[in-house]
Design a protein around this motif. Structure first.
Motif, PDB file in Angstrom:
ATOM      1  N   GLU A 128       0.871  -1.187   0.000  1.00 52.42           N
ATOM      2  CA  GLU A 128       0.000   0.000   0.000  1.00 52.42           C
ATOM      3  C   GLU A 128       0.903   1.230   0.000  1.00 52.42           C
ATOM      4  OE1 GLU A 128      -3.161   2.056  -0.428  1.00 52.42           O
ATOM      5  OE2 GLU A 128      -3.476  -0.066  -0.064  1.00 52.42           O
ATOM      6  N   ASP A 129       0.381   2.337  -0.510  1.00 48.16           N
ATOM      7  CA  ASP A 129       1.153   3.579  -0.513  1.00 48.16           C
ATOM      8  C   ASP A 129       1.545   3.980   0.903  1.00 48.16           C
ATOM      9  OD1 ASP A 129       0.887   3.698  -3.238  1.00 48.16           O
ATOM     10  OD2 ASP A 129      -0.878   4.990  -3.153  1.00 48.16           O
ATOM     11  N   SER A 130       0.643   3.756   1.843  1.00 49.94           N
ATOM     12  CA  SER A 130       0.889   4.114   3.237  1.00 49.94           C
ATOM     13  C   SER A 130       0.587   2.905   4.115  1.00 49.94           C
ATOM     14  CB  SER A 130      -0.012   5.277   3.656  1.00 49.94           C
ATOM     15  OG  SER A 130       0.056   5.451   5.040  1.00 49.94           O
ATOM     16  N   VAL A 131       1.522   2.536   4.987  1.00 52.05           N
ATOM     17  CA  VAL A 131       1.344   1.373   5.855  1.00 52.05           C
ATOM     18  C   VAL A 131       0.117   1.539   6.763  1.00 52.05           C
ATOM     19  CG1 VAL A 131       2.412  -0.034   7.669  1.00 52.05           C
ATOM     20  CG2 VAL A 131       3.811   0.849   5.804  1.00 52.05           C
ATOM     21  N   ASN A 132      -0.218   2.760   7.088  1.00 58.74           N
ATOM     22  CA  ASN A 132      -1.339   3.009   7.977  1.00 58.74           C
ATOM     23  C   ASN A 132      -2.693   2.650   7.371  1.00 58.74           C
ATOM     24  OD1 ASN A 132       0.436   4.016   9.891  1.00 58.74           O
ATOM     25  ND2 ASN A 132       0.327   6.079   9.073  1.00 58.74           N
ATOM     26  N   LYS A 133      -2.751   2.416   6.089  1.00 55.99           N
ATOM     27  CA  LYS A 133      -4.017   2.129   5.444  1.00 55.99           C
ATOM     28  C   LYS A 133      -4.406   0.657   5.498  1.00 55.99           C
ATOM     29  CE  LYS A 133      -4.026   6.060   2.390  1.00 55.99           C
ATOM     30  NZ  LYS A 133      -4.189   6.545   1.029  1.00 55.99           N
ATOM     31  N   TYR A 134      -3.513  -0.231   5.961  1.00 55.95           N
ATOM     32  CA  TYR A 134      -3.854  -1.631   6.074  1.00 55.95           C
ATOM     33  C   TYR A 134      -4.908  -1.793   7.167  1.00 55.95           C
ATOM     34  CZ  TYR A 134       0.185  -2.899   3.218  1.00 55.95           C
ATOM     35  OH  TYR A 134       1.088  -3.027   2.219  1.00 55.95           O
TER      36      TYR A 134
END
Length: 105
Positions: A93-99
């Protein structure tokens, strides 16, 4: 069919898992999903991106591991974390926080 489990107790290196996670296989799976249920999908969800490839990978692994021919409405189970990690490694994902991770309903 015997699945090969590595030293760590996971079969992420299994040849069948590797075939399932190939981008062409995932794209074919996604296109099948989109064709069979296109009325219920938002327009933005029918693009090839890592998020959709992960969705296809998780779905393919689920059907491969649990040998289900159909999804029951309330049947959900977590995939082995080593396989989830492998999918995320291949299709980040572009940002790990979006998982989101697995959430029981």
């Amino acid at each position: 069919m015997k699945q090969r489990i590595n030293q760590e107790g996971c079969f992420a290196d299994d040849e069948f898992i590797n075939m399932l996670l190939h981008p062409v296989m995932l794209e074919v799976s996604l296109r099948n999903i989109w064709c069979s249920d296109k009325d219920s999908l938002p327009v933005s969800s029918s693009t090839l991106c890592n998020r959709n490839l992960r969705y296809s990978a998780y779905r393919s692994i689920f059907f491969f591991l649990f040998r289900r021919n159909e999804r029951k409405k309330n049947y959900r189970t977590a995939l082995p974390s080593c396989l989830v990690d492998e999918v995320r490694r291949r299709y980040p994902e572009d940002s790990v926080n979006k998982y989101v991770g697995f959430a029981k309903k």
